[in-house]
Structures are given as structure tokens and as C-alpha cells.
Design a protein around this motif. Structure first.
Motif, PDB file in Angstrom:
ATOM      1  N   SER A 166       0.853  -1.198   0.000  1.00 46.02           N
ATOM      2  CA  SER A 166       0.000   0.000   0.000  1.00 46.02           C
ATOM      3  C   SER A 166       0.885   1.243   0.000  1.00 46.02           C
ATOM      4  O   SER A 166       2.089   1.162   0.241  1.00 46.02           O
ATOM      5  N   ILE A 167       0.262   2.364  -0.273  1.00 45.85           N
ATOM      6  CA  ILE A 167       1.004   3.628  -0.310  1.00 45.85           C
ATOM      7  C   ILE A 167       1.423   4.045   1.111  1.00 45.85           C
ATOM      8  O   ILE A 167       2.322   4.861   1.280  1.00 45.85           O
ATOM      9  N   ALA A 168       0.774   3.472   2.111  1.00 46.56           N
ATOM     10  CA  ALA A 168       1.048   3.878   3.498  1.00 46.56           C
ATOM     11  C   ALA A 168       2.067   2.963   4.169  1.00 46.56           C
ATOM     12  O   ALA A 168       2.002   2.741   5.375  1.00 46.56           O
ATOM     13  N   GLY A 186      -7.333   8.079   5.519  1.00 44.88           N
ATOM     14  CA  GLY A 186      -6.149   7.250   5.753  1.00 44.88           C
ATOM     15  C   GLY A 186      -6.466   5.771   5.738  1.00 44.88           C
ATOM     16  O   GLY A 186      -5.619   4.950   6.080  1.00 44.88           O
ATOM     17  N   SER A 239      -0.425   1.758  10.626  1.00 44.15           N
ATOM     18  CA  SER A 239       0.456   2.720   9.959  1.00 44.15           C
ATOM     19  C   SER A 239       1.220   3.570  10.974  1.00 44.15           C
ATOM     20  O   SER A 239       0.626   4.095  11.918  1.00 44.15           O
ATOM     21  N   ALA A 258       8.480   7.232   5.174  1.00 44.38           N
ATOM     22  CA  ALA A 258       7.338   6.909   4.308  1.00 44.38           C
ATOM     23  C   ALA A 258       7.250   7.992   3.229  1.00 44.38           C
ATOM     24  O   ALA A 258       6.244   8.703   3.115  1.00 44.38           O
ATOM     25  N   LEU A 269       4.330   8.042   0.797  1.00 45.67           N
ATOM     26  CA  LEU A 269       3.097   8.516   1.438  1.00 45.67           C
ATOM     27  C   LEU A 269       3.099  10.044   1.549  1.00 45.67           C
ATOM     28  O   LEU A 269       2.075  10.706   1.341  1.00 45.67           O
ATOM     29  N   PHE A 314       2.165  11.383  -1.692  1.00 46.03           N
ATOM     30  CA  PHE A 314       0.731  11.155  -1.885  1.00 46.03           C
ATOM     31  C   PHE A 314      -0.079  12.218  -1.121  1.00 46.03           C
ATOM     32  O   PHE A 314      -1.065  12.740  -1.624  1.00 46.03           O
TER      33      PHE A 314
END
Ligand code: PLP
Length: 389
Positions: A102-104, A133, A157, A348, A351, A354
Motif C-alpha cells: 500500500s502507499i502507506a 487514511g 500505519s 514513508a 506517502l 501522496f
């Protein structure tokens, strides 16, 4: 004390402080029991080996693994994930295959998979998150296919605090025979983890985020995978027999524990587990939720303060920015008021891109924090605004 003020430590997601029980377990080991394990017949070696294996049994209980040999000691979550990415990659991932993350993700659960995909001609698929989120699950369901070799996602996260619906994800993944690795670096410190109930194929965590020492962590892996995967590192302990032309590898869990292990770390981790058990993870989680709720209400009332991560299921941390004030500037002033918060990209960077921010300020709470300390953070943020707005 820092700067002549009582320290307020809100950097628990980076590492927790250590209880005296953990510190004593480590010094006690060196004072009385220090010895290399497994290969000795003498008293000390046997004693140290027994203590080390006792710790493995308690880790098994702590995460409710079915077998003790499914618990591999590593130097942390990072090494645990790298182990799987490397060994699983070699065995199962090839050109045209896909890996879903995932992006997180923390870089520890991002870069190893990115690199494995690059090396093996596979494609990395990245699940997005929504405004709160939460993972966009519809996207994840769409990405899953017979090309998907593994899904690797964080349980909780470290930036947004989101607790992922991992049980549901694992259930859907298993329907398609896709194994799931959970990065439990944050999850292990805030929730009861039952790997069998979750159905996780792999679960990785670090001791130092759960009141234990640095340099020790755990990879839980289902026996069927661990049996099947090639070793990650070669050396002593992971072998059964070595000839000039070939080597037979040791049985689990030793196949994945090459070299002299971090025995002091394991002693400290064992003490941390016993400490958490004594307090009760349910009690820790309930109190931390109270702190989170209190801090969220308090900080939300500050004009221009934006909180990143407002998922319904959230662990006890708050990432925020104050207007256009750079997180480093905010963090520096907050520090001078005796409050330790973390600033930056929190490992991250995808993230942060993003979210379109250079970084955030993150206050992460443990059960030893108090509402009075949160009040101090509130005052410090007002000070930041006064000085920099
Ligand atoms: N995954 C997450 C979600 C984390 O928060 C961290 C550390 O911050 C890691 C992985 C890496 O943990 P370690 O550096 O202890 O290996």
C-alpha cells in the motif's frame, strides 16, 4: 529532564522507553549467564540456550503461533521483512508476477518489495488510501489476481495510525491462494496480536517498539512457507552438514538464524513480553485509546492544525501540520519546551508525496503518557503558532 523541564516523550512510534525489568534482564544476562548458545555442553552454554529457547516459547504464546519453530529471531522488523522478500522472491516471484503493497508503507515494507520486483521482472502494485487514511479496499480487491504472489501491508500505519482491516484482507487473499505478510512493527505494541486468528502467513515486528531492546525482532512465518523458503543468510547455526561441494541446511527455526544470535536482545524481549502481559495489552490499548481521543479533541480545536489520518480504527498517534509552518520548525520549538515529537517523512516518502506534504509532526503515545502531557503539547503548539505564523 530536558532543558530543565520534565521530559514529555511522545516519540514512542520511533522507539519506546525501556522498563527497568528489561534493563535488568540484559545486565543480569551479562553479569551471570553470558555465553554463546546451542553448540556448547558446558553449564553456562546450556543455561543460556535454555533461556533463549524459553523466550522463543513465550513469543509463540504472545502472538499465538501454532508452533515454536515458526518464531524466527531477527534484528528487527526490517530484517524480518527483508528475509521474506529475499527468500520468497527467489522461490516464488518471477517475470510477469505481481506484489501488492500500500502507499502507506514504511520504507521497510516498501523498498524490499520494490527491489525484489525490479530484480525479478515483477510488477509492484500500490493500493491507495482515502482522505481518512483508510485503504481503498475496492482497489485492492481489483488488484488481486492469479498473478499476485504476495500482499505485504502494515498492520498499523506509523504515520496515520490507521489499523488496517487485515483479517478481512487475509480472508479475501486466501480465497485466491495469495499469502499475506503483515508488517507488525507498530501493531505489536498497541493491539493483541493473534497470528492464527488473523490468518497471517508472515508477521514481522521489532522488540524496541514494545518496551524491549533494539537489535532484536521476530519473524513469524507459517511452517509450510518457512519449510519451503531458501535460507536468507549463510553461516554457523543454519547448517546441518557441510561438505566441500554442498550443504544441508538445519531444521526450523535455525535455518533462518545464521550466526551468533542477539542473546541479550532476546533476554530483553522476553522481559518486555512479561512486562506487557503483567499490565495487560487490553489495558494498554484501552488507555491509549483514551489518550488518543483526548489529544484528537484538544488538537483539532487549534485553528489551522491539520491532522493526517482520521480513520475510525486508529492507534495512539497523531500526525499533523500547523498551517504552512514547516514540520522541522514546529518540532524544534516543541522540543525546546521539553516535548519529544518526531518530524519529517517518518520513513514513508511515497506517502508524503501522496499527501503532498514535505513531512509532518508526529506525536505518538504509550501507556506511560498522560493527559497532562497532552495539555503541554497543546500549549507548545500555541507557542509555535505565536512565534511562526
Ligand atoms: N514498519 C513500520 C510500520 C515501522 O513503524 C517501522 C519503524 O518505525 C518499521 C517497519 C521498521 O522497524 P525497525 O527499524 O525496528 O526494523
Amino acid at each position: 529532564e530536558v532543558y530543565k523541564r520534565p521530559l514529555v516523550y511522545f516519540d514512542n512510534a520511533a522507539t519506546t522507553q525501556k522498563p527497568v525489568q528489561v534493563i535488568r534482564a540484559i545486565s543480569g544476562y551479562y553479569e551471570k549467564d553470558n555465553c554463546n548458545i546451542h553448540r556448547g555442553v558446558h553449564y553456562l552454554s546450556v543455561k543460556a540456550t535454555e533461556a533463549y529457547e524459553e523466550a522463543r516459547r513465550e513469543v509463540r504464546q504472545f502472538i499465538n503461533a501454532s508452533n515454536t519453530h515458526e518464531v524466527i529471531f531477527t534484528k528487527g522488523a526490517t530484517e524480518a521483512i527483508n528475509l521474506v522478500a529475499s527468500s520468497f522472491g527467489k522461490k516464488y516471484i518471477g517475470p510477469g508476477d505481481e506484489v501488492i503493497i500500500s502507499i502507506a508503507e514504511h520504507h521497510s515494507n516498501f523498498v524490499p518489495w520494490q527491489q525484489v520486483c525490479m530484480e525479478r521482472g515483477a510488477t509492484l502494485k500500490v493500493v491507495p488510501i482515502d482522505d481518512r487514511g483508510d485503504l481503498v479496499l475496492e482497489e485492492l480487491w481489483k488488484m488481486m489476481s492469479d498473478r499476485t504472489k504476495i500482499i505485504a501491508i502494515t498492520h498499523v500505519s506509523n504515520v496515520l495510525g490507521t489499523v488496517k482491516p487485515v483479517k478481512e484482507i487475509i480472508r479475501r487473499a486466501h480465497e485466491m491462494n495469495i499469502p499475506v505478510l503483515l508488517d507488525g512493527a507498530q501493531g505489536i505494541a498497541h493491539t493483541v496480536v493473534d497470528v492464527q486468528n488473523l490468518g497471517a502467513d508472515f508477521y514481522a515486528f521489532s522488540g524496541h517498539k514494545m518496551y524491549g531492546p533494539m537489535g532484536i525482532g521476530v519473524l513469524y512465518g507459517k511452517e509450510k512457507f518457512l519449510e519451503d523458503l531458501p535460507p536468507y543468510q549463510m553461516g554457523g547455526e543454519m547448517i546441518k552438514d557441510v561438505w566441500i561441494e554442498r550443504t544441508d541446511f538445519n531444521e526450523l527455526p535455525f535455518k533462518f538464524e545464521a550466526g551468533t544470535p542477539n542473546v541479550e536482545g532476546v533476554m530483553g524481549l522476553l522481559a518486555a513480553i512479561r512486562y506487557i502481559r503483567e499490565i495487560g495489552m487490553e489495558n494498554i490499548a484501552a488507555y491509549e485509546e483514551e489518550l488518543l481521543h483526548y489529544a484528537t479533541e484538544k488538537l483539532s480545536a487549534i485553528k489551522d492544525l491539520k491532522i493526517y489520518g482520521t480513520a475510525q480504527h486508529k492507534a495512539s498517534l497523531i500526525s499533523f501540520n500547523i498551517g504552512h509552518i514547516h514540520p522541522y520548525d514546529a518540532g524544534t520549538i516543541i522540543d525546546k519546551m521539553g516535548i519529544a515529537v518526531r518530524t519529517g517523512h517518518h520513513c514513508a516518502m511515497p506517502l508524503m508525496d501522496f499527501l503532498n506534504v514535505p513531512g509532518t509532526v508526529r506525536a505518538s503515545f504509550a501507556f506511560y503518557n498522560t493527559k497532562e502531557e497532552i495539555d503541554k503539547l497543546y500549549e507548545a503548539i500555541l507557542k509555535v503558532k505565536e512565534m511562526l505564523s
